[in-house]
Design an enzyme around this catalytic site. Structure first.
Site, PDB file in Angstrom:
ATOM      1  N   HIS A   1       0.819  -1.215   0.000  1.00 13.37           N
ATOM      2  CA  HIS A   1       0.000   0.000   0.000  1.00 13.37           C
ATOM      3  C   HIS A   1       0.857   1.270   0.000  1.00 13.37           C
ATOM      4  O   HIS A   1       2.029   1.254   0.363  1.00 13.37           O
ATOM      5  CB  HIS A   1      -0.944   0.020   1.210  1.00 13.37           C
ATOM      6  CG  HIS A   1      -0.236   0.115   2.528  1.00 13.37           C
ATOM      7  ND1 HIS A   1       0.281   1.296   3.018  1.00 13.37           N
ATOM      8  CD2 HIS A   1       0.020  -0.821   3.463  1.00 13.37           C
ATOM      9  CE1 HIS A   1       0.836   1.087   4.191  1.00 13.37           C
ATOM     10  NE2 HIS A   1       0.702  -0.194   4.487  1.00 13.37           N
TER      11      HIS A   1
ATOM     12  N   GLU B   1      -2.783  -7.092   7.520  1.00 15.22           N
ATOM     13  CA  GLU B   1      -1.444  -6.975   8.096  1.00 15.22           C
ATOM     14  C   GLU B   1      -1.341  -7.744   9.418  1.00 15.22           C
ATOM     15  O   GLU B   1      -2.342  -8.074  10.055  1.00 15.22           O
ATOM     16  CB  GLU B   1      -1.105  -5.493   8.295  1.00 15.22           C
ATOM     17  CG  GLU B   1       0.320  -5.196   8.772  1.00 15.22           C
ATOM     18  CD  GLU B   1       1.421  -5.721   7.862  1.00 15.22           C
ATOM     19  OE1 GLU B   1       1.513  -6.960   7.699  1.00 15.22           O
ATOM     20  OE2 GLU B   1       2.213  -4.897   7.338  1.00 15.22           O
TER      21      GLU B   1
END
Length: 223
Positions: free
Chosen positions: A8, A84
């Site tokens: 990201h 994550e």
């Protein structure tokens, strides 16, 4: 079958050096948005068989910016297993402020010794890579190992770095160590992970053995 991993874009928490794991999120900053758009432009002529994203906002927003540039306009499949690493109560806190310090050292340097039960809650490294690699194997199975069109996975720094290390045979104890492939130490940032908006590509012919083709590519980003 090739798998394209994109981390990201840069977020406010990245700038502030806060833990930003599976239970924390922060919006993309201007450079993160620009980087995701640049990644999309770089990949705009690639026809992906599938596009997957972590459900977390920073990854999903990055995936949307990438696919918006793609000439094939692929849809995005949200896959929770690409979230994550869960740092528990540390998520959202400044790295320098978290306690206990012995577990902070282990989470950064001794992953096999890190015990979230003695620190913050969250998950172990072994549990983390078990879920992310299982997701990769399922993605390859669904797309077909002989598929000529690659799969795109938009996720996070630890997801990309440690999933690929595990797929290539690195044990839990080596997940924070320098990544050495063919005798070369590969470039990383921060605590040994890939850059924001970077591209990493791996290839497999049997969904068991994985070969690194591109690592932490950022040449398309403005400096």
């Amino acid at each position: 079958m090739q798998l394209y991993f994109v981390r990201h874009g840069r977020t406010q928490y990245n700038i502030e050096k806060r833990f930003q794991g599976g239970s924390a999120d922060s919006p993309l900053v201007e450079s993160g948005i620009a980087g995701a758009t640049a990644a999309g432009n770089y990949l705009k002529q690639v026809q992906f068989s599938q596009v997957y994203s972590s459900p977390q906002g920073r990854a999903l927003d990055t995936a949307k910016l990438i696919t918006a540039e793609n000439q094939w306009q692929p849809t995005i499949i949200v896959e929770p297993r690409f979230s994550e690493f869960d740092f528990g109560r540390w998520d959202g806190q400044l790295e320098k402020d978290v306690e206990p310090k012995d577990q902070l050292d282990k989470v950064m340097h001794q992953p096999e010794a890190y015990d979230p039960a003695d620190a913050n809650g969250g998950e172990t490294y072994a549990a983390f890579v078990a879920r992310t690699t299982a997701a990769v194997h399922d993605v390859v199975t669904k797309a077909g190992v002989d598929n000529p069109n690659p799969v795109l996975i938009v996720s996070h720094g630890l997801v990309t770095t440690m999933t690929i290390k595990t797929l290539m045979g690195v044990p839990v104890s080596g997940l924070r160590a320098p990544f050495v492939v063919d005798g070369k130490v590969l470039n990383t940032v921060g605590h040994g992970i890939v850059d924001n908006d970077s591209l990493t590509i791996v290839e497999t012919t049997d969904n068991q053995n994985f070969k690194l083709k591109t690592w932490n590519e950022t040449g398309y980003l403005s400096k």
